[in-house]
Scaffold this motif. Structure first.
Motif, PDB file in Angstrom:
ATOM      1  N   TRP A  65       0.834  -1.198   0.000  1.00 31.21           N
ATOM      2  CA  TRP A  65       0.000   0.000   0.000  1.00 31.21           C
ATOM      3  C   TRP A  65       0.868   1.246   0.000  1.00 31.21           C
ATOM      4  CZ3 TRP A  65      -3.335   2.292   4.446  1.00 31.21           C
ATOM      5  CH2 TRP A  65      -4.238   3.205   3.907  1.00 31.21           C
ATOM      6  N   LEU A 133      -3.304   2.638   9.981  1.00 32.78           N
ATOM      7  CA  LEU A 133      -3.735   3.677   9.061  1.00 32.78           C
ATOM      8  C   LEU A 133      -5.013   3.263   8.344  1.00 32.78           C
ATOM      9  CD1 LEU A 133      -2.273   6.244   8.851  1.00 32.78           C
ATOM     10  CD2 LEU A 133      -1.127   5.442   6.825  1.00 32.78           C
ATOM     11  N   TYR A 136      -7.827   3.594  10.587  1.00 33.00           N
ATOM     12  CA  TYR A 136      -8.317   4.963  10.702  1.00 33.00           C
ATOM     13  C   TYR A 136      -9.144   5.354   9.476  1.00 33.00           C
ATOM     14  CZ  TYR A 136      -8.490   9.869  11.834  1.00 33.00           C
ATOM     15  OH  TYR A 136      -8.937  11.116  12.137  1.00 33.00           O
ATOM     16  N   PHE A 137      -8.717   4.895   8.310  1.00 35.27           N
ATOM     17  CA  PHE A 137      -9.503   5.158   7.098  1.00 35.27           C
ATOM     18  C   PHE A 137     -10.929   4.640   7.290  1.00 35.27           C
ATOM     19  CE2 PHE A 137      -7.423   6.513   3.081  1.00 35.27           C
ATOM     20  CZ  PHE A 137      -6.221   6.903   3.614  1.00 35.27           C
ATOM     21  N   GLU A 140     -13.053   6.576   9.880  1.00 36.82           N
ATOM     22  CA  GLU A 140     -13.665   7.805   9.413  1.00 36.82           C
ATOM     23  C   GLU A 140     -14.679   7.529   8.316  1.00 36.82           C
ATOM     24  OE1 GLU A 140     -13.097  10.039  11.736  1.00 36.82           O
ATOM     25  OE2 GLU A 140     -12.213  11.579  10.450  1.00 36.82           O
ATOM     26  N   LEU A 141     -14.503   6.424   7.627  1.00 38.88           N
ATOM     27  CA  LEU A 141     -15.462   6.089   6.578  1.00 38.88           C
ATOM     28  C   LEU A 141     -16.807   5.700   7.189  1.00 38.88           C
ATOM     29  CD1 LEU A 141     -15.470   6.070   3.583  1.00 38.88           C
ATOM     30  CD2 LEU A 141     -14.858   3.685   3.581  1.00 38.88           C
ATOM     31  N   HIS A 170     -15.626  13.046  15.373  1.00 42.88           N
ATOM     32  CA  HIS A 170     -14.409  13.429  14.656  1.00 42.88           C
ATOM     33  C   HIS A 170     -13.381  13.991  15.630  1.00 42.88           C
ATOM     34  CE1 HIS A 170     -11.999  14.471  11.185  1.00 42.88           C
ATOM     35  NE2 HIS A 170     -11.772  15.650  11.736  1.00 42.88           N
ATOM     36  N   VAL A 174      -9.591  12.539  15.949  1.00 45.22           N
ATOM     37  CA  VAL A 174      -8.296  13.172  15.749  1.00 45.22           C
ATOM     38  C   VAL A 174      -7.352  12.834  16.897  1.00 45.22           C
ATOM     39  CG1 VAL A 174      -9.080  15.014  14.255  1.00 45.22           C
ATOM     40  CG2 VAL A 174      -9.073  15.363  16.693  1.00 45.22           C
ATOM     41  N   LEU A 177      -5.954   9.774  15.913  1.00 44.52           N
ATOM     42  CA  LEU A 177      -4.946  10.009  14.888  1.00 44.52           C
ATOM     43  C   LEU A 177      -3.616  10.411  15.515  1.00 44.52           C
ATOM     44  CD1 LEU A 177      -4.425  10.142  11.877  1.00 44.52           C
ATOM     45  CD2 LEU A 177      -5.048  12.536  11.938  1.00 44.52           C
ATOM     46  N   ILE A 180      -2.089   7.363  16.850  1.00 43.28           N
ATOM     47  CA  ILE A 180      -1.518   6.528  15.798  1.00 43.28           C
ATOM     48  C   ILE A 180      -0.216   7.131  15.301  1.00 43.28           C
ATOM     49  CG2 ILE A 180      -1.885   5.711  13.446  1.00 43.28           C
ATOM     50  CD1 ILE A 180      -4.813   5.392  14.090  1.00 43.28           C
ATOM     51  N   THR A 190       3.217   0.598  11.481  1.00 46.22           N
ATOM     52  CA  THR A 190       1.797   0.883  11.640  1.00 46.22           C
ATOM     53  C   THR A 190       1.002  -0.411  11.767  1.00 46.22           C
ATOM     54  OG1 THR A 190       1.597   1.018   9.266  1.00 46.22           O
ATOM     55  CG2 THR A 190       1.774   3.083  10.435  1.00 46.22           C
TER      56      THR A 190
ATOM     57  N   VAL B 401     -10.391  14.548   6.390  1.00 42.61           N
ATOM     58  CA  VAL B 401     -11.199  13.355   6.611  1.00 42.61           C
ATOM     59  C   VAL B 401     -10.789  12.329   5.555  1.00 42.61           C
ATOM     60  CG1 VAL B 401     -13.533  12.444   6.604  1.00 42.61           C
ATOM     61  CG2 VAL B 401     -13.106  14.712   7.495  1.00 42.61           C
ATOM     62  N   PRO B 402     -10.341  11.135   5.979  1.00 40.93           N
ATOM     63  CA  PRO B 402     -10.036  10.139   4.971  1.00 40.93           C
ATOM     64  C   PRO B 402     -11.315   9.700   4.272  1.00 40.93           C
ATOM     65  CG  PRO B 402      -9.876   9.193   7.153  1.00 40.93           C
ATOM     66  CD  PRO B 402     -10.145  10.650   7.317  1.00 40.93           C
ATOM     67  N   TYR B 411      -1.795  13.970   8.047  1.00 39.04           N
ATOM     68  CA  TYR B 411      -1.208  12.909   8.865  1.00 39.04           C
ATOM     69  C   TYR B 411       0.309  12.974   8.802  1.00 39.04           C
ATOM     70  CZ  TYR B 411       0.221   8.237  10.237  1.00 39.04           C
ATOM     71  OH  TYR B 411       0.843   7.188  10.847  1.00 39.04           O
ATOM     72  N   VAL B 430      -4.158  19.476  15.108  1.00 36.96           N
ATOM     73  CA  VAL B 430      -5.288  18.548  15.131  1.00 36.96           C
ATOM     74  C   VAL B 430      -6.542  19.250  15.629  1.00 36.96           C
ATOM     75  CG1 VAL B 430      -6.112  16.688  16.551  1.00 36.96           C
ATOM     76  CG2 VAL B 430      -4.071  16.367  15.226  1.00 36.96           C
ATOM     77  N   TYR B 481      -4.443   5.970  -2.513  1.00 37.95           N
ATOM     78  CA  TYR B 481      -3.205   5.285  -2.890  1.00 37.95           C
ATOM     79  C   TYR B 481      -2.106   6.317  -3.065  1.00 37.95           C
ATOM     80  CZ  TYR B 481      -0.567   1.345  -4.593  1.00 37.95           C
ATOM     81  OH  TYR B 481       0.358   0.355  -4.725  1.00 37.95           O
TER      82      TYR B 481
END
Lengths: 503, 504
Positions: A65, A133, A136-137, A140-141, A170, A174, A177, A180, A190, B401-402, B411, B430, B481
């Motif tokens: 990735w 990571l 975290y994606f 938030e998704l 949110h 953070v 975040l 992390i 990670t 926001v991801p 980040y 933050v 990506y």
């Protein structure tokens, strides 16, 4: 061997198809969402044999990735995460089916179902990754589509509730975040499991802050008192299928994250120190307060959905209490999972199913009667017998009555608590208080049932009240069966959860 | 061997096309297929300059893969011992990265402005020519190898951009352009003064000659003055708080296509100049605790930018204030001179540029219908669904926001700040990001929750949507990506180890 990658890819690729299907007929879109979730569930089940039989009891897939950040697209499932992911898929299926009738008269349904598909990526994804990571994606998704679903199709002032939900969680995120980022900074990795090993040699001062930042962030999502304020608004103003997902999955994700990241990854580095023990005691106190606070307000709340929302806070109190029974001694070698932790994870599953059912049946009542105040209801048992059965099942399960699901998990948590009391006397009083809280939950459940279904009708409804349409019945029936099956035969999940070891 | 021709070619080609644009437009206007031909003309311009940049990149990297002493290529006009005094170019990974970015982003912005300012009307050819020249000047700035060349090219870009702002010629834009020009002139006065002191101290303006001379300088008191002058000058141009107040005015008054160009290219160029001059050349002699000062300024910029954005009623002004806040986030990365910080910075240049350009482009489409304030934006999500979606995505990317690109950028810079022992800065960053979410959601709330005054659906111009959605796709793909960009940045970060004493 691409099972978990497909779990991500299917809904992601499915979004445009769901949208196009929704343009033709919303029902087709709903069924497509349910089908995607069903396939995902099947894919998750294919990992179960590996988890049960492999020596490490885990299933891992890894793809390239972002090498520069030492970050791989690691998909991972062990007993805990796969059970929660499976239950999440079940709830997504149920929510989609329930939406067919429930959302029938609403506008913009193609967008609604597309958002639901998008949401399902985050909901499932958060459980099946060990990369911070990526975690975290997904974390938030869960937030963005949920915001638009609550805002776009909710009740009263939905965007206000959605705003509160977004800002609170949110702000919590953070801090996660930051945690992390700090983990990556001190360990250079990670991956949760690599990080866990690397953190053992980091100065405890820093680990403390990481632990606190992560836990605070997750606690917001979990809606434990005093960071619960967003929950009653968001859960009660959201459309009911979304409430079921919010209360069933999203807050469970917070609890899962505390177990996996705060306790599983970071905590071992401070375990055994005074700070570590104080930290667990702190969790206990917040858990007890949440259980009492939620139950007491649910006892006087009159809005049908807010009542259930407060009961969610109470139940997150139980979960927090269960999490605080995590072994506090320094972990040497591998340690088998304790009864308390098994019970806690099982409670997340059982609570998800029961609370999902509870919200769906409340949604059904609101949909058919167009009233929200439980004081104006009454005598609905005769008019809506199916919904009455579903509600009773859900309410009794939430109250912790056998043979319904939540009884067995609460029982396990208390068994675990008694084990821990032997080693640490601090837990004696909290355990006693939690036992009292279960009585309170029975009280509000019975109050709810008697107000809504028993007695005589109090207000003249605008129209003749009928029982719910068929798709709603199907959705609720699935969950009723699950609540009863999980109550009688929890062995499948207990077995899965018990394979997990803490290193 | 990279010759002087290779370096000048991208710049010269853009300028040639800019000059040719005027007569070519005269001919194009007479024909039937105006739009098609204009599009072809600009495609050729960008293909040629893109090929020139690609040529340079290939030459440079083929050289870098062979054993070479330094990744910094100095290219001078003369080979005499006096070469240090002549104008010089310097090519390294950063300049190539920036040049590629400039070509790509300015191509998208130019296509947008082609339809936005209506290329069939008379003075528009000058507008496009100026855009091309500005891109060339920026490229010259990133290729330059001594402080004077850098100064000339950069000031050409900064002052020249006032022509883009003033295109509408209404009183408001005249006023704010004047303000901008005055600020730029003051800034360049500061810089020239500082540079003259540096020249007096070292006898050269070549980057490395200056650097080495300053390192062994005995008396640093004059250098301190020069440093403060130069830093102030560039801080004004980069709109660092407290020198930021020209930016919201200028960007709000400028046409949206100009604002998109300025925020995506000129802004990023100014950060580049900051990195190059202050961190690579003037900081190493350590005349004062500059990193700490920069960190304080970064914190101030983030706070002030976001606070002002919070109270705006005009949406374009809100975005302009986010640009100020973005300067702060960039500074966070600049402050921590680590590989991670540099990666974050370079990635932020790209993502921040794309995101601001995207939001100004979307605002441009919306403001054509007279929608400016929050109240006008009520119910816009239903009236103009596609543009609204683009604006919301840009906003969420700003807020970090991801899975949008802005998240990864933030980040990286925050992690770099933690790595550089500036955790407090990361915490401030933050927290201000949460503030960003708040006002972005307020905008979303207006766009989707409120009811519009009238309910008719507005037809969105497809031609303008195409460049907008190219950028949306870039934000999402690069957000999911980011390795695509990191692959380019990786060799650049390895340059850092060739710079001795870069970490205090």
């Amino acid at each position: 061997m691409y099972a978990l990658l497909l779990v991500f890819a299917l809904p992601a690729l499915g979004v445009p198809f769901v949208y196009m299907a929704g343009k033709k007929s919303p029902r087709a879109a709903a069924i497509l969402v349910a089908l995607i979730a069903l396939v995902n569930m099947a894919l998750l089940f294919t990992t179960v044999p590996t988890i049960l039989n492999s020596p490490n009891h885990e299933y891992v897939e890894s793809y390239d990735w972002i090498p520069i950040l030492e970050s791989e697209f690691t998909l991972f499932a062990d007993g805990i995460s796969v059970s929660l992911a499976i239950i999440t898929s079940v709830l997504i299926i149920v929510a989609a089916i329930f939406s067919i009738n429930y959302m029938k008269d609403k506008k913009n349904l193609p967008v609604y179902y597309s958002l639901l598909t998008l949401l399902s990526i985050g909901l499932v994804g958060v459980f099946i990754t060990s990369n911070l990571l990526l975690f975290y994606f997904c974390w938030e998704l869960m937030l963005v589509p949920a915001y638009f679903i609550i805002g776009g199709w909710g009740y009263r002032e939905p965007y206000r509730a959605a705003f509160k939900f977004f800002i609170f969680t949110h702000a919590g995120a953070v801090f996660v975040l930051l945690g992390i980022g700090a983990i990556f900074m001190v360990t250079g990795t990670t991956d949760m499991f690599d990080a866990q090993a690397a953190l053992m040699s980091v100065s405890p001062d820093l680990v403390r802050w990481i632990l606190l930042a992560l836990t605070a962030g997750f606690a917001v999502k979990m809606a434990v008192v005093p960071v619960h304020m967003w929950l009653p608004d968001a859960h009660s103003e959201a459309p009911s299928p979304m409430s079921a997902l919010l209360s069933g999955v999203i807050i469970s994700a917070g609890a899962y994250a505390i177990l996996r990241l705060s306790l599983g990854t970071v905590f071992p580095a401070v375990a055994g120190t005074t700070f570590g023990i104080d930290f667990l005691h702190g969790l206990t106190i917040f858990g007890v307060i949440s259980a009492f606070f939620g139950s007491l307000i649910a006892l006087v709340e009159t809005d049908i959905k807010r009542l259930i929302a407060y009961s969610s806070i109470a139940h997150m109190g139980y979960v927090m209490f269960g999490l605080s029974l995590f072994p506090s001694a320094p972990i040497i070698g591998t340690v088998a999972i304790t009864a308390a932790i098994t019970g806690t994870v099982l409670h997340l599953i059982n609570h998800a199913v029961s609370k999902g059912l509870f919200f769906l049946s409340a949604g059904a009542i609101m949909h058919q009667t167009e009233i929200r105040d439980i004081r104006e209801m009454g005598g609905l048992a005769g008019k809506m017998p199916f919904t009455a059965v579903a509600s009773t099942t859900a309410a009794l399960s939430i109250a912790g009555t056998p043979p319904f699901a939540c009884f067995i998990s609460e029982f396990l948590i208390f068994v675990g608590a008694f084990e821990v009391i032997n080693a640490d006397g601090f837990f004696l009083l909290p355990t006693a208080l939690m036992l009292v809280a279960t009585v309170l939950s029975l009280a509000y459940s019975l109050r709810y049932l008697s107000h809504v279904f028993l007695g005589n009708p109090k207000s003249e409804g605008k129209k003749k009240i009928l029982d719910v349409p068929n798709y709603m019945k199907v959705a609720m029936a699935i969950l009723v069966i699950l609540v009863i099956v999980l109550g009688i035969y929890p062995t499948f999940f207990v077995h899965l959860i018990n394979t997990v070891q803490f290193i | 061997m990279v010759g002087i021709v290779d370096v000048i070619l991208p710049i010269a080609s853009l300028i040639t096309f800019a000059i040719l644009t005027l007569p070519v437009f005269k001919t194009i206007r007479k024909t039937q297929h105006r739009t098609g031909l204009t599009l072809i003309w600009f495609s050729i311009a960008f293909l040629v300059s893109g090929a020139a940049v690609a040529n340079l990149a290939i030459q440079y990297y083929s050289l870098a893969s062979s054993p070479s002493p330094l990744p910094f290529l100095n290219i001078t006009l003369t080979d005499t011992p006096l070469a240090e005094f002549s104008s010089a170019f310097m090519i390294d990974g950063i300049s190539i990265y920036m040049a590629v970015m400039f070509v790509a982003v300015s191509a998208v912005v130019l296509i947008y402005s082609m339809f936005y300012v209506d290329s069939s009307r008379r003075p528009s050819e000058r507008y496009f020519a100026i855009m091309l020249i500005l891109a060339a000047a920026l490229m010259g700035a990133v290729f330059s190898g001594d402080l004077l060349t850098l100064f000339i090219f950069w000031e050409a870009a900064a002052a020249g951009s006032s022509f883009l702002m003033i295109y509408k010629k209404d009183p408001v834009s005249l006023n704010s352009t004047l303000k901008y020009l005055v600020m730029i002139i003051i800034a360049s006065a500061f810089i020239v003064f500082g540079l003259s002191i540096v020249y007096g101290l070292t006898g050269s303006l070549n980057f490395w000659a200056v650097r080495e001379a300053l390192m062994v300088l005995a008396d640093k008191s004059l250098l301190l003055i020069a440093f403060i002058l130069i830093a102030t000058g560039y801080a004004i141009e980069a709109a660092i708080v407290p020198f930021h107040f020209w930016l919201p005015d200028a960007y709000t008054a400028a046409p949206s296509s100009s604002a998109a160009f300025l925020s995506a290219l000129i802004d990023q160029g100014s950060y580049y100049v900051l990195i190059r001059v202050l961190l690579f050349i003037l900081t190493p002699p350590a005349v004062l605790n500059w990193t700490f000062m920069l960190a304080v300024m970064a914190a101030l910029t983030m706070i002030v930018g976001n606070m002002f954005a919070l109270i705006q009623d005009n949406v374009k002004r809100l975005i302009a204030n986010i640009c100020v806040a973005d300067v702060g986030y960039n500074l966070v990365g600049i402050t921590s001179v680590t590989a991670l910080g540099l990666t974050g910075n370079l990635y932020f240049f790209l993502m921040g540029g794309i995101t601001t350009a995207l939001s100004f482009m979307a605002i441009g489409v919306i403001s054509r219908h007279g929608f400016r304030t929050f109240d006008d934006f009520a119910g816009l999500g239903r009236k103009m669904p596609f543009v609204s979606l683009a604006l919301v995505i840009a906003g969420l990317s700003f807020a970090g926001v991801p899975p949008f690109g802005g998240f990864m950028a933030k980040y990286l810079v925050f992690t770099a700040a933690i790595q550089a022992n500036l955790s407090w800065l990361a915490v401030i960053g933050v927290l201000t990001s949460v503030l960003q979410v708040a006002y972005i959601l307020r905008l979303v709330n207006y766009m989707y929750a409120k009811n519009p005054k009238d309910d008719h659906v507005i037809k969105e111009p497809k031609r303008l949507l195409i460049p907008i959605f190219i950028l949306v796709a870039a934000i999402i793909i690069l957000g999911l990506y980011p390795q695509i960009v990191f692959n380019f940045i990786k060799p650049i970060t390895e340059q850092l180890k060739f710079i001795p004493q870069i970490t205090p």
